[in-house]
Design a protein around this motif. Sequence first.
Motif, PDB file in Angstrom:
ATOM      1  N   TRP A   8     -24.893  13.745  42.860  1.00  0.00           N
ATOM      2  CA  TRP A   8     -24.242  13.340  41.611  1.00  0.00           C
ATOM      3  C   TRP A   8     -23.109  12.366  41.892  1.00  0.00           C
ATOM      4  N   ARG A   9     -22.992  11.376  41.012  1.00  0.00           N
ATOM      5  CA  ARG A   9     -21.897  10.410  41.138  1.00  0.00           C
ATOM      6  C   ARG A   9     -21.405  10.023  39.753  1.00  0.00           C
ATOM      7  N   LYS A  10     -20.132   9.648  39.692  1.00  0.00           N
ATOM      8  CA  LYS A  10     -19.523   9.181  38.445  1.00  0.00           C
ATOM      9  C   LYS A  10     -19.412   7.670  38.483  1.00  0.00           C
ATOM     10  N   SER A  11     -19.263   7.099  37.335  1.00  0.00           N
ATOM     11  CA  SER A  11     -19.052   5.670  37.223  1.00  0.00           C
ATOM     12  C   SER A  11     -17.735   5.272  37.876  1.00  0.00           C
ATOM     13  N   ILE A  12     -17.713   4.090  38.456  1.00  0.00           N
ATOM     14  CA  ILE A  12     -16.444   3.585  38.995  1.00  0.00           C
ATOM     15  C   ILE A  12     -15.460   3.284  37.869  1.00  0.00           C
ATOM     16  N   SER A  14     -14.755   5.435  35.585  1.00  0.00           N
ATOM     17  CA  SER A  14     -14.145   6.705  35.187  1.00  0.00           C
ATOM     18  C   SER A  14     -12.646   6.612  35.405  1.00  0.00           C
ATOM     19  N   GLY A  15     -11.907   7.203  34.522  1.00  0.00           N
ATOM     20  CA  GLY A  15     -10.459   7.175  34.642  1.00  0.00           C
ATOM     21  C   GLY A  15      -9.971   7.990  35.820  1.00  0.00           C
ATOM     22  N   GLY A  18     -10.537  11.786  35.873  1.00  0.00           N
ATOM     23  CA  GLY A  18     -11.883  12.288  36.139  1.00  0.00           C
ATOM     24  C   GLY A  18     -12.513  13.034  34.988  1.00  0.00           C
ATOM     25  N   GLY A  19     -11.878  13.084  33.838  1.00  0.00           N
ATOM     26  CA  GLY A  19     -12.419  13.812  32.698  1.00  0.00           C
ATOM     27  C   GLY A  19     -13.282  12.944  31.808  1.00  0.00           C
ATOM     28  N   ASN A  20     -13.989  13.594  30.906  1.00  0.00           N
ATOM     29  CA  ASN A  20     -14.803  12.914  29.905  1.00  0.00           C
ATOM     30  C   ASN A  20     -15.771  11.908  30.500  1.00  0.00           C
ATOM     31  N   GLY A  57     -28.914  -1.287  30.891  1.00  0.00           N
ATOM     32  CA  GLY A  57     -28.922  -2.742  30.770  1.00  0.00           C
ATOM     33  C   GLY A  57     -28.889  -3.243  29.339  1.00  0.00           C
ATOM     34  N   SER A  58     -28.940  -2.317  28.361  1.00  0.00           N
ATOM     35  CA  SER A  58     -29.036  -2.741  26.963  1.00  0.00           C
ATOM     36  C   SER A  58     -27.716  -3.199  26.375  1.00  0.00           C
ATOM     37  N   GLY A  59     -26.615  -2.862  27.012  1.00  0.00           N
ATOM     38  CA  GLY A  59     -25.318  -3.226  26.471  1.00  0.00           C
ATOM     39  C   GLY A  59     -24.868  -2.277  25.373  1.00  0.00           C
ATOM     40  N   SER A  60     -25.605  -1.181  25.159  1.00  0.00           N
ATOM     41  CA  SER A  60     -25.241  -0.251  24.106  1.00  0.00           C
ATOM     42  C   SER A  60     -24.182   0.756  24.539  1.00  0.00           C
ATOM     43  N   VAL A  61     -23.766   0.681  25.779  1.00  0.00           N
ATOM     44  CA  VAL A  61     -22.754   1.596  26.286  1.00  0.00           C
ATOM     45  C   VAL A  61     -21.378   1.032  25.965  1.00  0.00           C
ATOM     46  N   ARG A  62     -20.516   1.868  25.388  1.00  0.00           N
ATOM     47  CA  ARG A  62     -19.145   1.421  25.076  1.00  0.00           C
ATOM     48  C   ARG A  62     -18.359   1.204  26.350  1.00  0.00           C
ATOM     49  N   ARG A  63     -17.486   0.252  26.307  1.00  0.00           N
ATOM     50  CA  ARG A  63     -16.622  -0.014  27.462  1.00  0.00           C
ATOM     51  C   ARG A  63     -15.194   0.223  27.084  1.00  0.00           C
TER      52      ARG A  63
END
Length: 63
Positions: A8-12, A14-15, A18-20, A57-63
């Motif tokens: 398992w890995r988290k996105s770079i 991630s705040g 480490g939550g949410n 890759g859809s760009g539907s993820v919030r940033r």
Amino acid sequence: MDLTGARWRKSIRSGPDGGNCVEVADNLPGVVAVRDSKDPAGPVLVFAPEAWRAFVGSGSVRR
């Protein structure tokens, strides 16, 4: 589905707290698994690699 070998890995993005976050395991043959980092023993969503790539890759993820 046996996920004992999942790495398992988290996105770079991630705040620092480490939550949410979601964690992804993409080292399993033929599947990509996703779970809530706050509840690692909880439910896991499983995607075909092609579906996961399309989602990411859809760009539907919030940033």
